[in-house]
Design a protein around this motif. Structure first.
Motif, PDB file in Angstrom:
ATOM      1  N   GLU A 166     -55.726 -30.206  75.534  1.00 48.26           N
ATOM      2  CA  GLU A 166     -55.370 -31.613  75.332  1.00 48.26           C
ATOM      3  C   GLU A 166     -56.561 -32.426  74.828  1.00 48.26           C
ATOM      4  O   GLU A 166     -56.413 -33.298  73.963  1.00 48.26           O
ATOM      5  CB  GLU A 166     -54.833 -32.214  76.631  1.00 48.26           C
ATOM      6  CG  GLU A 166     -54.366 -33.652  76.475  1.00 48.26           C
ATOM      7  CD  GLU A 166     -53.782 -34.235  77.745  1.00 48.26           C
ATOM      8  OE1 GLU A 166     -53.367 -35.402  77.718  1.00 48.26           O
ATOM      9  OE2 GLU A 166     -53.755 -33.516  78.767  1.00 48.26           O
TER      10      GLU A 166
ATOM     11  N   ARG B  67     -48.818 -37.810  83.115  1.00 50.03           N
ATOM     12  CA  ARG B  67     -50.245 -38.145  83.113  1.00 50.03           C
ATOM     13  C   ARG B  67     -51.032 -37.250  84.059  1.00 50.03           C
ATOM     14  O   ARG B  67     -52.251 -37.185  83.992  1.00 50.03           O
ATOM     15  CB  ARG B  67     -50.441 -39.617  83.516  1.00 50.03           C
ATOM     16  CG  ARG B  67     -49.842 -40.606  82.522  1.00 50.03           C
ATOM     17  CD  ARG B  67     -49.922 -42.031  83.051  1.00 50.03           C
ATOM     18  NE  ARG B  67     -49.211 -42.965  82.191  1.00 50.03           N
ATOM     19  CZ  ARG B  67     -49.774 -43.639  81.179  1.00 50.03           C
ATOM     20  NH1 ARG B  67     -51.065 -43.473  80.919  1.00 50.03           N
ATOM     21  NH2 ARG B  67     -49.054 -44.465  80.448  1.00 50.03           N
TER      22      ARG B  67
ATOM     23  N   ILE C 294     -51.424 -29.348  72.443  1.00 53.70           N
ATOM     24  CA  ILE C 294     -51.739 -30.211  73.586  1.00 53.70           C
ATOM     25  C   ILE C 294     -51.778 -29.390  74.868  1.00 53.70           C
ATOM     26  O   ILE C 294     -52.641 -29.591  75.725  1.00 53.70           O
ATOM     27  CB  ILE C 294     -50.704 -31.353  73.688  1.00 53.70           C
ATOM     28  CG1 ILE C 294     -50.825 -32.298  72.487  1.00 53.70           C
ATOM     29  CG2 ILE C 294     -50.883 -32.131  74.990  1.00 53.70           C
ATOM     30  CD1 ILE C 294     -49.703 -33.310  72.390  1.00 53.70           C
TER      31      ILE C 294
ATOM     32  N   TYR D 267     -54.739 -37.058  67.747  1.00 58.53           N
ATOM     33  CA  TYR D 267     -53.349 -37.067  68.216  1.00 58.53           C
ATOM     34  C   TYR D 267     -53.235 -37.755  69.570  1.00 58.53           C
ATOM     35  O   TYR D 267     -54.090 -37.565  70.441  1.00 58.53           O
ATOM     36  CB  TYR D 267     -52.808 -35.643  68.334  1.00 58.53           C
ATOM     37  CG  TYR D 267     -52.564 -34.973  67.003  1.00 58.53           C
ATOM     38  CD1 TYR D 267     -51.486 -35.348  66.207  1.00 58.53           C
ATOM     39  CD2 TYR D 267     -53.413 -33.964  66.545  1.00 58.53           C
ATOM     40  CE1 TYR D 267     -51.259 -34.738  64.988  1.00 58.53           C
ATOM     41  CE2 TYR D 267     -53.187 -33.356  65.317  1.00 58.53           C
ATOM     42  CZ  TYR D 267     -52.110 -33.742  64.548  1.00 58.53           C
ATOM     43  OH  TYR D 267     -51.889 -33.149  63.334  1.00 58.53           O
ATOM     44  N   ARG D 268     -52.182 -38.536  69.724  1.00 60.41           N
ATOM     45  CA  ARG D 268     -51.862 -39.100  71.036  1.00 60.41           C
ATOM     46  C   ARG D 268     -51.030 -38.075  71.801  1.00 60.41           C
ATOM     47  O   ARG D 268     -50.071 -37.531  71.265  1.00 60.41           O
ATOM     48  CB  ARG D 268     -51.085 -40.406  70.881  1.00 60.41           C
ATOM     49  CG  ARG D 268     -51.907 -41.517  70.208  1.00 60.41           C
ATOM     50  CD  ARG D 268     -51.131 -42.804  70.132  1.00 60.41           C
ATOM     51  NE  ARG D 268     -51.920 -43.869  69.523  1.00 60.41           N
ATOM     52  CZ  ARG D 268     -51.470 -45.118  69.331  1.00 60.41           C
ATOM     53  NH1 ARG D 268     -50.238 -45.433  69.716  1.00 60.41           N
ATOM     54  NH2 ARG D 268     -52.258 -46.025  68.779  1.00 60.41           N
ATOM     55  N   THR D 269     -51.391 -37.845  73.028  1.00 58.76           N
ATOM     56  CA  THR D 269     -50.778 -36.742  73.770  1.00 58.76           C
ATOM     57  C   THR D 269     -49.705 -37.189  74.773  1.00 58.76           C
ATOM     58  O   THR D 269     -48.883 -36.370  75.187  1.00 58.76           O
ATOM     59  CB  THR D 269     -51.860 -35.955  74.535  1.00 58.76           C
ATOM     60  OG1 THR D 269     -52.537 -36.846  75.442  1.00 58.76           O
ATOM     61  CG2 THR D 269     -52.879 -35.378  73.564  1.00 58.76           C
ATOM     62  N   LEU D 270     -49.691 -38.464  75.144  1.00 57.77           N
ATOM     63  CA  LEU D 270     -48.740 -38.921  76.153  1.00 57.77           C
ATOM     64  C   LEU D 270     -47.305 -38.864  75.643  1.00 57.77           C
ATOM     65  O   LEU D 270     -46.411 -38.338  76.309  1.00 57.77           O
ATOM     66  CB  LEU D 270     -49.089 -40.340  76.599  1.00 57.77           C
ATOM     67  CG  LEU D 270     -48.134 -40.984  77.625  1.00 57.77           C
ATOM     68  CD1 LEU D 270     -48.109 -40.190  78.921  1.00 57.77           C
ATOM     69  CD2 LEU D 270     -48.530 -42.433  77.888  1.00 57.77           C
ATOM     70  N   MET D 271     -47.071 -39.417  74.451  1.00 59.45           N
ATOM     71  CA  MET D 271     -45.715 -39.495  73.920  1.00 59.45           C
ATOM     72  C   MET D 271     -45.082 -38.117  73.701  1.00 59.45           C
ATOM     73  O   MET D 271     -43.930 -37.895  74.097  1.00 59.45           O
ATOM     74  CB  MET D 271     -45.708 -40.300  72.616  1.00 59.45           C
ATOM     75  CG  MET D 271     -44.326 -40.727  72.162  1.00 59.45           C
ATOM     76  SD  MET D 271     -43.555 -41.905  73.297  1.00 59.45           S
ATOM     77  CE  MET D 271     -44.593 -43.353  73.043  1.00 59.45           C
TER      78      MET D 271
ATOM     79  N   ARG E 288     -56.709 -34.700  71.375  1.00 60.80           N
ATOM     80  CA  ARG E 288     -57.075 -36.121  71.331  1.00 60.80           C
ATOM     81  C   ARG E 288     -58.254 -36.357  70.395  1.00 60.80           C
ATOM     82  O   ARG E 288     -58.290 -37.346  69.654  1.00 60.80           O
ATOM     83  CB  ARG E 288     -57.427 -36.608  72.738  1.00 60.80           C
ATOM     84  CG  ARG E 288     -56.238 -36.782  73.667  1.00 60.80           C
ATOM     85  CD  ARG E 288     -56.692 -37.187  75.044  1.00 60.80           C
ATOM     86  NE  ARG E 288     -55.579 -37.451  75.946  1.00 60.80           N
ATOM     87  CZ  ARG E 288     -55.704 -37.663  77.247  1.00 60.80           C
ATOM     88  NH1 ARG E 288     -56.908 -37.646  77.803  1.00 60.80           N
ATOM     89  NH2 ARG E 288     -54.646 -37.895  77.990  1.00 60.80           N
TER      90      ARG E 288
END
Length: 229
Positions: free
Chosen positions: A170, A80, A166, A178-182, A174
């Motif tokens: 990033e 994060r 990403i 798209y989800r960037t954490l996973m 988003r």
């Protein structure tokens, strides 16, 4: 034999450096604590052999999977942040594991290290094969080539292209949904799995592991190797 032995040790370190390089290239993160996963692969092999009745054929996949699973969980937190903050967090996590191994003498051997008594055979092969410099050099070399080929394919897959996107921007990734954490946590876990493979090969070859493989200087050496490479 001495030259081959040094070359074999160098190749196991090259696998660790490959894991660091993959993390940098795929996500832009610079880890100061990747020796943790190298050391965990080695210690998991030795400790599971010593304290459980599991067969080595079961232990080896576990010694790779456990560091990867831990890295994924830790990654959900540390990815994060970026830049120096990420590097310092990985260093802090690494030093925690180093101190645990050094202080927990009854379980992990402390500063004296841990001798690993390998069974006579693994996957139908004599374990002496893993402790002969010439044979082990070929095994580690093939392993490294396979890892590099799989990473080549991963970089060109849809997941790999998403990770590049990403890394580059990033916020835009988003914005388009798209989800960037996973993906970032998964890249961290994959790099940890690669590092742990190096640790497993290290302990199979040496029959011994000490806290030095968990120290931040090991992580620093791998980072320098990755940058030069």
């Amino acid at each position: 034999p001495v030259t081959l032995s040094l070359a074999t040790q160098g190749l196991t370190n090259a696998i660790l450096a490959t894991s660091v390089g993959f993390l940098i290239r795929q996500s832009g993160f610079v880890s100061f604590g990747h020796a943790t996963f190298f050391g965990m692969g080695a210690y998991a092999t030795g400790l599971l052999l010593k304290h459980t009745g599991l067969a080595l054929e079961v232990i080896l996949p576990l010694a790779i999977a456990l560091p990867a699973a831990l890295a994924f969980v830790v990654g959900l937190v540390v990815v994060r942040v970026s830049g120096v903050a990420f590097s310092m967090l990985t260093l802090a996590v690494a030093q925690v594991f180093y101190e645990i191994v050094v202080k927990w003498r009854d379980f992990a051997g402390g500063d004296d290290g841990l001798s690993v008594a390998l069974p006579p055979r693994v996957f139908g092969l004599p374990t002496t094969l893993f402790q002969e410099p010439g044979d082990m050099f070929r095994i580690v070399w093939v392993t490294l080539v396979v890892i590099l080929f799989l990473l080549f394919l991963l970089a060109r897959s849809r997941f790999g292209r998403l990770c590049f996107a990403i890394k580059d921007n990033e916020e835009r990734a988003r914005f388009i949904g798209y989800r960037t954490l996973m993906p970032r946590a998964l890249v961290f876990a994959i790099s940890a799995a690669i590092g742990s493979i190096g640790g497993v090969l290290f302990v199979l070859y040496n029959g011994f592991v000490s806290p030095d493989v968990l120290h931040w200087t090991m992580s620093g050496s791998a980072l320098v190797m990755a940058i030069i490479g």
